[in-house]
Design an enzyme around this catalytic site. Structure first.
Site, PDB file in Angstrom:
ATOM      1  CE1 TYR A  76      -3.580  -2.086   5.487  1.00 61.40           C
ATOM      2  CE2 TYR A  76      -3.038   0.160   4.846  1.00 61.40           C
ATOM      3  CZ  TYR A  76      -3.382  -1.130   4.505  1.00 61.40           C
ATOM      4  OH  TYR A  76      -3.540  -1.469   3.177  1.00 61.40           O
TER       5      TYR A  76
ATOM      6  CB  SER B  77      -0.880  -0.003   1.259  1.00 57.51           C
ATOM      7  OG  SER B  77      -1.478   1.261   1.465  1.00 57.51           O
TER       8      SER B  77
END
Length: 231
Positions: free
Chosen positions: A147, A134
Site C-alpha cells: 500500500y 495517504s
C-alpha cells in the site's frame, strides 16, 4: 476557483471520501460526474450524474469520460482521483493478485483518469487535479509495504505532474490523510464517530479548500492527521 457551475469528476464516489467530496462540491454549486463501480445510495441532486466505471480498465475510463462530456459538456474543471484500495499483510505472504489489484487501482487507474482529462484542461488553460494519497506516502509501515508503495507512487506522480502542467494553467494537489473513518480495508464505521479518526467530510473540506485557493496560489500538498491522540 469559484466552484459555481464548474464540472467535476470524482472517482470512487460510492462511499467515504469520494461521496463526501461529491456532496461538498454539489453544495458549492458544481456539477459532479461520479465514477465508480457502484452508485452511491440516496445521493439525489439534479447536478449529480453517476457513470459506472472501473478505473483499472482504461477502456472503461475512456468510455466514462466520453459519456461525461456528452451529458455535462466538453469543459472539465476538476478531477478528484479518489478511487483507492488497501490490502495489508507481510510481503513474504502477499498474494501477487492483491499486489496488482492495488497498483491497478491506486496508480494505473489514477494515470488513466488523469490522461483522459488533460487534453481538455490544456485546451481550456485551466483545471485542477486532486490526487488522494495517504500519509502512507510519507513513511513506511510494517505490513503496509504494498500500500505504501502505491501511495509513494501517487505522491511522486503528483509532484512531477504539477511541474509539468503548471505552465498550462493546471493545478495539481496531492492530499495525504491519516486515519479516516471509512470502509477502508473492510472496516465498518461505528455508529458514533471515532474521536481518534477523521471523518470523510474533513478530507472533503480540505479538498474544497485547495480548489478555492486564490488564483495566485496553488496548494501542492496537504497532510492531514487526527487532532486527538490516544494516550
Amino acid at each position: 476557483m469559484d466552484l459555481t457551475g464548474k464540472i467535476a469528476i470524482v472517482t470512487g464516489v460510492s462511499s467515504g471520501i469520494g461521496r463526501a467530496t461529491a456532496e461538498a462540491l454539489l453544495a458549492r454549486g458544481a456539477a459532479v460526474a461520479g465514477w465508480g463501480r457502484k452508485a452511491p445510495e440516496d445521493l439525489d441532486n439534479e447536478r449529480f450524474l453517476f457513470f459506472e466505471c472501473d478505473v483499472r480498465d482504461e477502456h472503461a475510463v475512456a468510455e466514462a469520460y466520453t459519456n461525461t462530456q456528452r451529458e455535462l459538456g466538453l469543459e472539465i474543471h476538476i478531477l478528484v482521483n479518489n478511487a483507492g484500495l488497501g490490502i495489508f499483510g507481510p510481503i513474504d505472504g502477499f498474494k501477487s493478485e492483491d499486489w496488482h489489484a492495488m497498483f491497478d487501482t491506486n496508480v494505473n487507474g489514477l494515470f488513466y483518469c488523469t490522461r483522459a482529462v488533460l487534453p481538455q484542461m490544456k485546451k481550456q488553460h485551466a483545471g485542477h487535479l486532486i490526487n488522494v494519497a495517504s500519509l502512507a506516502a510519507t513513511a513506511g509501515t510494517a505490513n503496509l509495504a504494498g500500500y505504501c508503495a502505491t501511495k509513494y507512487a501517487v505522491r511522486g506522480f503528483s509532484d512531477a505532474l504539477f511541474k509539468e502542467v503548471r505552465p498550462d494553467g493546471i493545478r495539481v494537489t496531492c492530499v495525504m490523510p491519516g486515519s479516516v473513518e471509512t470502509n477502508f480495508n473492510g472496516a465498518q464505521p461505528g455508529t458514533d464517530p471515532d474521536p481518534y479518526k477523521m471523518q470523510p467530510e474533513d478530507i472533503a473540506a480540505a479538498i474544497i479548500h485547495a480548489l478555492e485557493a486564490p488564483d495566485a496560489t496553488m496548494i501542492s500538498e496537504i497532510q492531514l492527521r487526527p487532532a486527538n491522540v490516544k494516550k
